[in-house]
Design a protein around this motif. Structure first.
Motif, mmCIF file in Angstrom:
data_model
loop_
_atom_site.group_PDB
_atom_site.id
_atom_site.type_symbol
_atom_site.label_atom_id
_atom_site.label_comp_id
_atom_site.label_asym_id
_atom_site.label_seq_id
_atom_site.Cartn_x
_atom_site.Cartn_y
_atom_site.Cartn_z
ATOM 1 N N VAL A 139 0.702 -1.159 0.007
ATOM 2 C CA VAL A 139 0.005 -0.038 0.064
ATOM 3 C C VAL A 139 0.881 1.357 -0.063
ATOM 4 N N ILE A 140 1.817 1.194 0.754
ATOM 5 C CA ILE A 140 2.986 2.149 0.686
ATOM 6 C C ILE A 140 3.531 2.469 -0.656
ATOM 7 N N GLU A 141 3.798 1.345 -1.186
ATOM 8 C CA GLU A 141 4.532 1.804 -2.445
ATOM 9 C C GLU A 141 3.384 2.298 -3.513
ATOM 10 N N GLN A 142 2.128 1.841 -3.596
ATOM 11 C CA GLN A 142 1.007 2.382 -4.304
ATOM 12 C C GLN A 142 0.753 3.800 -3.990
ATOM 13 N N LEU A 143 0.826 4.294 -2.859
ATOM 14 C CA LEU A 143 0.494 5.671 -2.548
ATOM 15 C C LEU A 143 1.447 6.502 -3.096
ATOM 16 N N GLU A 144 2.896 6.050 -3.103
ATOM 17 C CA GLU A 144 4.081 6.694 -3.661
ATOM 18 C C GLU A 144 3.521 6.800 -5.134
ATOM 19 N N ILE A 145 3.512 5.812 -5.850
ATOM 20 C CA ILE A 145 3.147 5.940 -7.545
ATOM 21 C C ILE A 145 1.730 6.808 -7.624
ATOM 22 N N ALA A 146 0.928 6.859 -6.798
ATOM 23 C CA ALA A 146 -0.181 7.676 -6.817
ATOM 24 C C ALA A 146 0.060 9.049 -6.873
ATOM 25 N N THR A 147 1.004 9.543 -5.879
ATOM 26 C CA THR A 147 1.257 10.787 -5.835
ATOM 27 C C THR A 147 2.184 11.177 -6.916
ATOM 28 N N MET A 148 3.014 10.399 -7.512
ATOM 29 C CA MET A 148 3.842 10.783 -8.711
ATOM 30 C C MET A 148 3.067 10.929 -9.834
ATOM 31 N N LEU A 149 1.858 10.304 -10.001
ATOM 32 C CA LEU A 149 0.938 10.387 -11.163
ATOM 33 C C LEU A 149 -0.106 11.345 -10.942
ATOM 34 N N ALA A 150 -0.325 11.852 -9.788
ATOM 35 C CA ALA A 150 -1.496 13.022 -9.546
ATOM 36 C C ALA A 150 -1.158 14.006 -10.438
ATOM 37 N N GLY A 151 -2.313 14.339 -11.076
ATOM 38 C CA GLY A 151 -2.456 15.523 -12.019
ATOM 39 C C GLY A 151 -1.527 15.426 -13.131
ATOM 40 N N ALA A 152 -0.930 14.469 -13.507
ATOM 41 C CA ALA A 152 0.147 14.360 -14.725
ATOM 42 C C ALA A 152 -0.604 14.374 -16.160
ATOM 43 N N ALA A 153 0.146 15.032 -16.929
ATOM 44 C CA ALA A 153 -0.530 15.080 -18.277
ATOM 45 C C ALA A 153 0.815 14.570 -19.454
ATOM 46 N N PRO A 154 0.651 14.109 -20.257
ATOM 47 C CA PRO A 154 1.685 13.822 -21.192
ATOM 48 C C PRO A 154 2.869 14.788 -21.223
ATOM 49 N N GLY A 155 4.048 14.437 -20.951
ATOM 50 C CA GLY A 155 5.226 15.479 -21.179
ATOM 51 C C GLY A 155 5.599 15.839 -19.899
ATOM 52 N N ASP A 156 4.666 15.530 -18.719
ATOM 53 C CA ASP A 156 5.100 16.173 -17.475
ATOM 54 C C ASP A 156 6.233 15.268 -16.551
ATOM 55 N N LEU A 157 6.131 14.147 -17.112
ATOM 56 C CA LEU A 157 7.125 13.075 -16.504
ATOM 57 C C LEU A 157 7.811 12.448 -17.465
ATOM 58 N N ASP A 158 9.274 12.669 -17.366
ATOM 59 C CA ASP A 158 10.114 12.233 -18.614
ATOM 60 C C ASP A 158 10.098 10.770 -18.558
ATOM 61 N N ASP A 159 10.618 10.054 -19.487
ATOM 62 C CA ASP A 159 10.873 8.717 -19.771
ATOM 63 C C ASP A 159 11.577 7.840 -18.735
ATOM 64 N N GLY A 160 12.437 8.582 -17.894
ATOM 65 C CA GLY A 160 13.294 8.063 -16.798
ATOM 66 C C GLY A 160 12.235 7.806 -15.775
ATOM 67 N N VAL A 161 11.504 8.957 -15.359
ATOM 68 C CA VAL A 161 10.703 8.923 -14.396
ATOM 69 C C VAL A 161 9.616 7.527 -14.549
ATOM 70 N N LEU A 162 8.918 7.755 -15.617
ATOM 71 C CA LEU A 162 7.972 6.845 -15.974
ATOM 72 C C LEU A 162 8.451 5.328 -15.975
ATOM 73 N N ALA A 163 9.830 5.273 -16.411
ATOM 74 C CA ALA A 163 10.403 3.891 -16.333
ATOM 75 C C ALA A 163 10.435 3.366 -15.012
ATOM 76 N N GLY A 164 11.070 4.379 -13.919
ATOM 77 C CA GLY A 164 11.242 4.082 -12.584
ATOM 78 C C GLY A 164 9.609 3.811 -12.146
ATOM 79 N N LEU A 165 8.829 4.407 -12.429
ATOM 80 C CA LEU A 165 7.395 4.105 -11.845
ATOM 81 C C LEU A 165 6.955 2.791 -12.286
ATOM 82 N N ASN A 166 7.063 2.449 -13.487
ATOM 83 C CA ASN A 166 6.829 1.064 -13.882
ATOM 84 C C ASN A 166 7.564 -0.142 -13.202
#
Length: 217
Positions: A139-166
């Motif tokens: 659950v803690i891991e999912q909360l961290e992911i949710a925080t990073m994705l909150a309000g994101a639109a294409p281009g807001d998170l670069d490829d490295g960040v998205l790869a890390g989230l995946n």
């Protein structure tokens, strides 16, 4: 509703569809709204698609998996890769990440339902200390992911960040599958969906990705 809010709500739709309806409807929705029905190829030349969709026959099928109410195939595309300018990569990458996160939330729901229905002695398995600790960690891991994705639109998170989230989604799913025990190995169970989700991450965010889409936004 502002244009920015409307844009970010679109990405929340993929997450919610994956969580409430499953992989097949969510992947269909993502393909239809981002890339006109046909998913783009990953940097290694592979595509993950619903069987029968446009372009799914334009390559050599590497694997096919039955999940819930549909069939997913992974294939090596024979087509030449489109240029970065022709590929909706930023939208696809964010959409795939949101979809996979929704599937991870769906997996957590399945784990809680499974553990909540089992007992050890007179106590629910879910109330055992080690089990509670494993659930809490996920659950803690999912909360961290949710925080990073909150309000994101294409281009807001670069490829490295998205790869890390995946990668984080994959590790979280593995935590949850361990809590399911033998149930996670059933071909018609949540473990199968998690395996397809991990395959999607490998195709679009694996090591080969850096050379083709790096920096694309």
């Amino acid at each position: 509703m502002t244009g920015r809010t409307a844009a970010t709500d679109e990405w929340i739709r993929y997450r919610r569809t994956a969580r409430h309806d499953g992989l097949v409807p969510a992947l269909a929705l993502l393909c239809e709204t981002v890339c006109d029905g046909a998913p783009p190829r990953g940097p290694g030349g592979h595509v993950v698609a619903l069987a029968g969709v446009a372009g799914a026959d334009a390559g050599e099928v590497v694997t096919a998996m039955r999940v819930e109410d549909g069939n997913i195939i992974a294939l090596r595309s024979r087509a030449e890769p489109p240029s970065v300018s022709e590929t909706p990569w930023a939208a696809w990458a964010l959409g795939v990440t949101c979809l996979r996160f929704g599937l991870s939330e769906r997996l957590l729901d399945s784990v809680l339902a499974h553990l909540g229905g089992r007992t050890v002695g007179d106590a629910k398995l879910l109330h055992q200390q080690m089990v509670k600790g494993g659930v809490a960690e996920a659950v803690i891991e999912q909360l961290e992911i949710a925080t990073m994705l909150a309000g994101a639109a294409p281009g807001d998170l670069d490829d490295g960040v998205l790869a890390g989230l995946n990668a984080q989604i994959t590790e979280t799913d593995r935590m949850l599958l361990r809590l399911l025990g033998a149930v996670s190995f059933l071909a018609d169970g949540p473990g199968q969906v998690a395996r397809v989700s991990e395959l999607i991450a490998d195709v679009y965010f694996g090591p080969a990705r850096a050379g083709e889409h790096g920096g694309a936004g």
